[in-house]
Motif scaffolding. Sequence first.
Motif, PDB file in Angstrom:
ATOM      1  N   ASN A 273     -14.953   1.457  -9.816  1.00  0.00           N
ATOM      2  CA  ASN A 273     -15.947   0.792 -10.621  1.00  0.00           C
ATOM      3  C   ASN A 273     -17.192   1.662 -10.639  1.00  0.00           C
ATOM      4  O   ASN A 273     -17.951   1.694  -9.674  1.00  0.00           O
ATOM      5  CB  ASN A 273     -16.261  -0.572 -10.000  1.00  0.00           C
ATOM      6  CG  ASN A 273     -17.209  -1.374 -10.843  1.00  0.00           C
ATOM      7  OD1 ASN A 273     -17.765  -0.861 -11.807  1.00  0.00           O
ATOM      8  ND2 ASN A 273     -17.394  -2.613 -10.484  1.00  0.00           N
ATOM      9  N   ALA A 274     -17.383   2.393 -11.724  1.00  0.00           N
ATOM     10  CA  ALA A 274     -18.470   3.374 -11.769  1.00  0.00           C
ATOM     11  C   ALA A 274     -19.839   2.714 -11.945  1.00  0.00           C
ATOM     12  O   ALA A 274     -20.859   3.352 -11.765  1.00  0.00           O
ATOM     13  CB  ALA A 274     -18.224   4.377 -12.888  1.00  0.00           C
ATOM     14  N   SER A 275     -19.874   1.457 -12.336  1.00  0.00           N
ATOM     15  CA  SER A 275     -21.172   0.808 -12.515  1.00  0.00           C
ATOM     16  C   SER A 275     -21.172  -0.601 -11.925  1.00  0.00           C
ATOM     17  O   SER A 275     -21.110  -1.580 -12.635  1.00  0.00           O
ATOM     18  CB  SER A 275     -21.528   0.760 -14.003  1.00  0.00           C
ATOM     19  OG  SER A 275     -20.554   0.037 -14.718  1.00  0.00           O
ATOM     20  N   PRO A 276     -21.197  -0.669 -10.590  1.00  0.00           N
ATOM     21  CA  PRO A 276     -21.223  -1.980  -9.947  1.00  0.00           C
ATOM     22  C   PRO A 276     -22.597  -2.632 -10.103  1.00  0.00           C
ATOM     23  O   PRO A 276     -23.573  -1.954 -10.417  1.00  0.00           O
ATOM     24  CB  PRO A 276     -20.960  -1.653  -8.484  1.00  0.00           C
ATOM     25  CG  PRO A 276     -21.527  -0.280  -8.329  1.00  0.00           C
ATOM     26  CD  PRO A 276     -21.265   0.419  -9.620  1.00  0.00           C
ATOM     27  N   TYR A 277     -22.653  -3.927  -9.920  1.00  0.00           N
ATOM     28  CA  TYR A 277     -23.957  -4.602  -9.868  1.00  0.00           C
ATOM     29  C   TYR A 277     -24.661  -4.212  -8.579  1.00  0.00           C
ATOM     30  O   TYR A 277     -24.047  -4.135  -7.523  1.00  0.00           O
ATOM     31  CB  TYR A 277     -23.774  -6.119  -9.925  1.00  0.00           C
ATOM     32  CG  TYR A 277     -23.435  -6.619 -11.302  1.00  0.00           C
ATOM     33  CD1 TYR A 277     -24.416  -6.683 -12.282  1.00  0.00           C
ATOM     34  CD2 TYR A 277     -22.153  -7.018 -11.627  1.00  0.00           C
ATOM     35  CE1 TYR A 277     -24.113  -7.127 -13.553  1.00  0.00           C
ATOM     36  CE2 TYR A 277     -21.838  -7.470 -12.903  1.00  0.00           C
ATOM     37  CZ  TYR A 277     -22.827  -7.523 -13.866  1.00  0.00           C
ATOM     38  OH  TYR A 277     -22.531  -7.959 -15.123  1.00  0.00           O
ATOM     39  N   THR A 278     -25.962  -3.940  -8.708  1.00  0.00           N
ATOM     40  CA  THR A 278     -26.710  -3.446  -7.564  1.00  0.00           C
ATOM     41  C   THR A 278     -28.015  -4.202  -7.389  1.00  0.00           C
ATOM     42  O   THR A 278     -28.551  -4.753  -8.358  1.00  0.00           O
ATOM     43  CB  THR A 278     -27.086  -1.958  -7.749  1.00  0.00           C
ATOM     44  OG1 THR A 278     -27.748  -1.831  -9.018  1.00  0.00           O
ATOM     45  CG2 THR A 278     -25.869  -1.069  -7.703  1.00  0.00           C
TER      46      THR A 278
END
Lengths: 608, 608
Positions: A531-536
Amino acid sequence: MSGNGNLNAEDPESITVPLISGNNRCAFNNSSQDWRSRGSVHVFQYIFMKWFSCFLVGIIVGLIGFFNNLAVENIAGVKFVITSNMMLQQRYWLAFAVFFSYNLALTLFASTITALVAPAAAGSGIPEVKAYLNGVDAPGIFSLRTLIVKIVGSISAVSSSSNWKGRAHDRRDLITCGSAAGIAVSFRSPVGGLLFALEEMASWWRGALLWRAFFTTAVIAIVLRALIDFCLSGKCGLFGTGGLIMFDVYSSNMSYHLEDVPPVLVLAFVGGILGSIYNFILTKVLRIYNLINEKGIIYKVLLACSISIFTSFLLFGLPWLASCRPCPSDASEACPTLEGRYGVVVPAGLFVPVIVTGATYGRFVGMLVGSHTNLHHGLYAVLGAASLLGGTMRMTVSLCVIILELTNNLLLLPLIMLVLLVSKTTADTFNSNIYDLIMKAKGFPYLEAHAEPYMRQLTVSDVVTGPLQLFNGIEKVGNIVHVLRSTGHNGFPFSSEDFAKRGSGNGDKIEDIELTEEEMEMYIDLHPFTNASPYTVVETMSLAKALILFRQVGLRHLLVIPTMSSRSPVVGILTRHDFIPEHIFSLHPMLVSSRWKRLRFRLPPSSK
Amino acid sequence: MSGNGNLNAEDPESITVPLISGNNRCAFNNSSQDWRSRGSVHVFQYIFMKWFSCFLVGIIVGLIGFFNNLAVENIAGVKFVITSNMMLQQRYWLAFAVFFSYNLALTLFASTITALVAPAAAGSGIPEVKAYLNGVDAPGIFSLRTLIVKIVGSISAVSSSSNWKGRAHDRRDLITCGSAAGIAVSFRSPVGGLLFALEEMASWWRGALLWRAFFTTAVIAIVLRALIDFCLSGKCGLFGTGGLIMFDVYSSNMSYHLEDVPPVLVLAFVGGILGSIYNFILTKVLRIYNLINEKGIIYKVLLACSISIFTSFLLFGLPWLASCRPCPSDASEACPTLEGRYGVVVPAGLFVPVIVTGATYGRFVGMLVGSHTNLHHGLYAVLGAASLLGGTMRMTVSLCVIILELTNNLLLLPLIMLVLLVSKTTADTFNSNIYDLIMKAKGFPYLEAHAEPYMRQLTVSDVVTGPLQLFNGIEKVGNIVHVLRSTGHNGFPFSSEDFAKRGSGNGDKIEDIELTEEEMEMYIDLHPFTNASPYTVVETMSLAKALILFRQVGLRHLLVIPTMSSRSPVVGILTRHDFIPEHIFSLHPMLVSSRWKRLRFRLPPSSK
């Protein structure tokens, strides 16, 4: 290639272990694997399957509910007819023996089956569904209970091309629709069931979900109506001849005025107190039951049988306690006779005892008020049932609609709203609603929608725990297997066809995957599964704010990133566990006192 | 100290310009300024005010709605009685003259007032409220319309200690409750109004909101019931003697069977098509009206008057087009007479035309089907109204409950659900629901809950635009004023008492703040006003995923941070504007073709 929607932005269960290495910015165009870009045929198939699943759930739940209803009314009806005939012949002891053994035999059968085959099927089931829809995906939380949903899910998945796999998202929607269907069929209350599922059970609301649940309950309403139509011709044995309305209390000359309101207010207030006491006692009794049940199957069956014996004595003895009254000869309606419908209502669980007790309570209040009111005793019974339902379940709209659909009397609406308002407010000052109490007793880590005030005094870095396991973009298989075997977490970046969870939830374990020595020495490129763009969130964010994000978006993992560039690109991963008050208090014991200071002033709680 | 909840984690309007400087990690403990930590008296006061506001909204909307209703029924009733009496005396031309001038005078009065005093009060109002609840906070979106809410808000704010200021959150909740109250009082349908507000209007659902809206509509139900009870004694002029039920179609002998379903299905299908055509024509007509209205006040008034004249001719001429039939002498109910209630129903706007047209359409279908059905013409009228409502409004649960509450007939429920299902599905294949079309025509940047597929092919860095203005932790006042004056954005870190927005939304502008030369040279420490933990996404996140976060949490600003440490700690700030399709297409024109490719396959749309 992954087909499991792991890289899907909407999928709240997407796996979020990041691979922040040098080349991650261009490593992977995640939309290319997304189901939506697979072409229009697949999209159409996917949408069709979603709706077809809801349709099947509606049909199957409608049929099961109806035949369940039919069986219960016939089994209980036969018992009632036999016993009553014996009593009319003055053979009371024989009647009691039949009544007693009939009940005991049924209980023995049910409890043995439950204890042996499907222990998870015991109990109301609503707390389990509520916990599941909140994101608690404990193994074995369902078994027999979601059989239908699973059957439907499998049919759908198989009948479509094998590419279609229900995303977590879709599974949850289908279970919401299924629970709406269950309540709808139990009470023959389609709109009420739908609202119950949305108000009490669903943790995530969406317009699309409402529409799909409406579709399911509309199917239920039509199926039920057709089957009841069929039964009107007398082909269903002792099954009632009533339509969709269970207790028709319509009377066009019913009216009430301002002077009727004070006794109703008192009824609602006392009903709220009784409701919270009921909740309190029920949790205590359930705790005792659990202690007994833990001792083994024999104890489980014995417990069920002794309850059955106790109930048999009580039910049979009741007519001797209160003398029967002759039916008033001037009554407009016919008196209930053996041929009439008898009050064995199907939906077991928590609802029926509360409705019956509440109606008795309401009728009692009505008799106390006597001639000081214009309201009929029967209407007091409805209001009494409403007040006790409000006091235990603490719902508003759905209870209102369920009561309206049960009684077919919209003229009562203002009074029912008033009663629910007062009884819920009263009961909320003492304890939570019955389902939340049971969930808590069962230890489900239910995540509330609102943040507690002490969470504002903490940042996410105060609760996140390590150490963090990081993989390189291209990693040795042996290393991965080692980490998977040595940690208890499940947020791992595997979603290939080989590693994917099969079925719906209780997936394969890492121990079940056999790899040769040679394979262990090989390297695997993890980028396609990442997942290259997880929630952060940044590490300075307040825990309350992170909870809002976690809960509203329906996440399972939330990455904590440092505000300053540091050695590691990730500080840690927040999971549901990190937001549970017990966990937070164990890390920060000094918060416990401030929590109670706050709670004392929660008189009208701002949450359901 | 800030009292505006700006640093509140739950507040979706909190300002999110970060000050990522060296000392930001310890700069500011934001919970110390939070209202919740202000002490128990304030918390209690805050909770009390929230509920008291809902109570006041219920009372005031109930009273206004009732007196509005009373006035309309009397004004229209007087007109009807005068005209009818003249017609009974065969003085048709005089009757027409009275009818005509009565209508024209009323229209002239209403349109002049609207055009001069409150242009924003024109129209349905529902699209405006829906847009506001979605987060569109354009100046002047409300004026006269939210007067009540504002009055209540002010009363609440003043009567509590001056510390209490409604957060954006609370304001939105109160407006949701107010809109539920409005629908509830219009249709005397408390549960339906509540569900309408939740299904159609609210963009954010919360358990607490449902409970508070239920409280408001329960107050409405009780107020209305008491006032109608008062009117039963005949003190309200021509106001009807009916109770809460507007069109009582209860008939206990009503029954329907499987063979009645096919014509109902056809009725629903055609109703759906008619509904979508209605939507299409309405938007076209509204566009023409807008072109005329833009020319000035005179044109506005002239337009309204010509519509009134046209309608007068049509209404008066109608009896000559279709011959009147004598009232059947064997009818069980009394024939409508001059003394009876006449069908001038209050809630103007979109609902009533659709209900009346739909009922006519349904009755027409019923007459066509004739003796081939068991269903009464009156029931066909209800189903016809349901089908046209489903085809224009596209709601499910709330329409279902509103129709049930209007007609007091729960036996019809399965048929109504079936009709709504078919008509909504049919109409959804052609265009959107009427409120969304109007919102679009008015140019409100409404943010849908679901992400369009092309958004998955974009990352947030593809749409975010610069340049970004950064402030130091301690900044010169002159610099800040310069930036505020030279940019159009409003996401600035000011929330002190001096800079705070006053009132509810239409705040002060930077130009209104006067600062001396000396003050401009001073430095201000921005840390106390800074949101130290804004919501963030990494620049590689897909736009779809960011939209889910933005929409679900209800944000106004979302920070984009770089994946790699770079010169600037922030890449940009996403606002509502960046998610609007028109904006995205202007940046990436090649997406337009792929968008339409996808839309073709949206046959059963997955969103309301």
